[in-house]
Write a protein that holds these residues in place. Structure first.
Motif, short mmCIF file in Angstrom:
data_model
loop_
_atom_site.label_atom_id
_atom_site.label_comp_id
_atom_site.label_asym_id
_atom_site.label_seq_id
_atom_site.Cartn_x
_atom_site.Cartn_y
_atom_site.Cartn_z
N ALA A 87 -22.41 16.32 -34.53
CA ALA A 87 -21.48 17.00 -33.63
C ALA A 87 -21.28 18.46 -34.07
O ALA A 87 -21.21 19.36 -33.22
CB ALA A 87 -20.14 16.28 -33.62
N GLU A 143 -24.29 20.38 -32.95
CA GLU A 143 -24.24 20.63 -31.50
C GLU A 143 -23.29 21.79 -31.19
O GLU A 143 -23.61 22.66 -30.37
CB GLU A 143 -23.79 19.37 -30.77
N LYS A 144 -22.12 21.79 -31.83
CA LYS A 144 -21.15 22.87 -31.59
C LYS A 144 -21.72 24.23 -32.00
O LYS A 144 -21.54 25.23 -31.30
CB LYS A 144 -19.86 22.59 -32.35
N ARG A 156 -28.16 21.28 -21.61
CA ARG A 156 -28.88 20.09 -21.15
C ARG A 156 -30.39 20.24 -21.28
O ARG A 156 -31.07 19.39 -21.86
CB ARG A 156 -28.50 19.80 -19.69
N VAL A 213 -28.44 18.53 -25.07
CA VAL A 213 -27.07 18.07 -25.27
C VAL A 213 -26.44 17.80 -23.91
O VAL A 213 -26.32 18.70 -23.09
CB VAL A 213 -26.23 19.13 -26.03
N THR A 214 -26.06 16.54 -23.68
CA THR A 214 -25.38 16.17 -22.44
C THR A 214 -24.07 15.48 -22.79
O THR A 214 -23.86 15.03 -23.92
CB THR A 214 -26.24 15.22 -21.59
N GLU A 215 -23.20 15.38 -21.81
CA GLU A 215 -21.91 14.73 -22.04
C GLU A 215 -22.09 13.26 -22.40
O GLU A 215 -21.39 12.71 -23.25
CB GLU A 215 -21.04 14.85 -20.78
N ARG A 242 -23.56 13.16 -26.04
CA ARG A 242 -22.90 13.99 -27.05
C ARG A 242 -22.38 13.12 -28.20
O ARG A 242 -21.92 12.00 -28.00
CB ARG A 242 -21.75 14.76 -26.41
N ARG A 297 -20.18 11.39 -30.83
CA ARG A 297 -18.77 10.99 -30.87
C ARG A 297 -18.53 10.25 -32.18
O ARG A 297 -18.73 9.02 -32.25
CB ARG A 297 -18.44 10.12 -29.66
#
Length: 211
Positions: free
Chosen positions: A55, A58-59, A112, A117-119, A122, A124
């Motif tokens: 995560a 990704e950020k 994307r 990276v997609t919702e 993503r 978690r």
């Protein structure tokens, strides 16, 4: 599946090791419950750290992409166009798609299609940690329930027997979900589970004899 497999193998092996060392049922159950809790927490902690690192990555990538969009909007259009051309669109259509998607949500399009990276996918961390701990605990509960319910004299036979049955079932389900052969998946998981249990029981028997 993997967490449940780990829970079965590690807890059944622990139970067998203590039983082979001539531990009483209460000793076996205490060791098994401790193994369940420790294993579930270890799985949760490891998964949380791993997925949290993902995560964070990704950020950082999204932050860098936002900076690139502000610094070189034209270059980012060309980059997205090139991605669509590589996927099979002709250059003119690829440019139109890139322009429209970036006009609608530029960072979303790059996240994307450039970063992947997609919702939905993503990272978690909390959800991943909970799922890993739960799957391990469910798997570990199977040999524990067997150890608690069968006659103490039969424990060292019935725990590995039922555990191997559970492992074969999970191996077949995992193989089926992945499109592989059911028998191969079941045999592979069962073999390694039997090896782990056998080695742990051997160590327990040796320790019980020496001590």
């Amino acid at each position: 599946m993997l967490g449940a497999n780990d829970g079965i193998v590690s807890t059944a092996s622990l139970v067998l090791g203590v039983a082979a060392a001539h531990g009483s049922r209460s000793n076996v159950l205490v060791a098994g419950v401790a193994g369940l809790v420790a294993g579930a927490m270890a799985m949760a902690a490891g998964e949380y750290v791993s997925v949290h690192s993902q995560a964070d990555t990704e950020k950082a990538e999204l932050k860098r992409e936002l900076a690139e969009l502000k610094a070189d909007d034209k270059g980012e259009h060309e980059e997205l166009t090139a991605i669509y051309v590589a996927r099979g669109l002709d250059p003119l259509l690829a440019k139109q798609v890139a322009d429209q998607l970036m006009a609608h949500d530029a960072i979303g399009a790059h996240a994307r299609d450039e970063l992947g990276v997609t919702e939905t996918l993503r990272a978690r961390p909390i959800q991943a940690a909970f799922a890993s701990a739960l799957s391990f605990a469910v798997g570990a509960a199977m040999p524990l329930l067997t150890a608690a319910s069968v006659p103490e004299a039969s424990l060292i036979i019935l725990v590995p027997a039922t555990s191997l049955m559970f492992l074969a079932l999970l191996g077949a389900l995992a193989a089926g979900a992945g499109g592989a052969g059911l028998a191969v998946g079941a045999i592979r998981v069962t073999f390694w589970g039997a090896l782990a249990m056998g080695l742990t029981a051997g160590v327990g028997a040796l320790f019980g004899t020496v001590v």
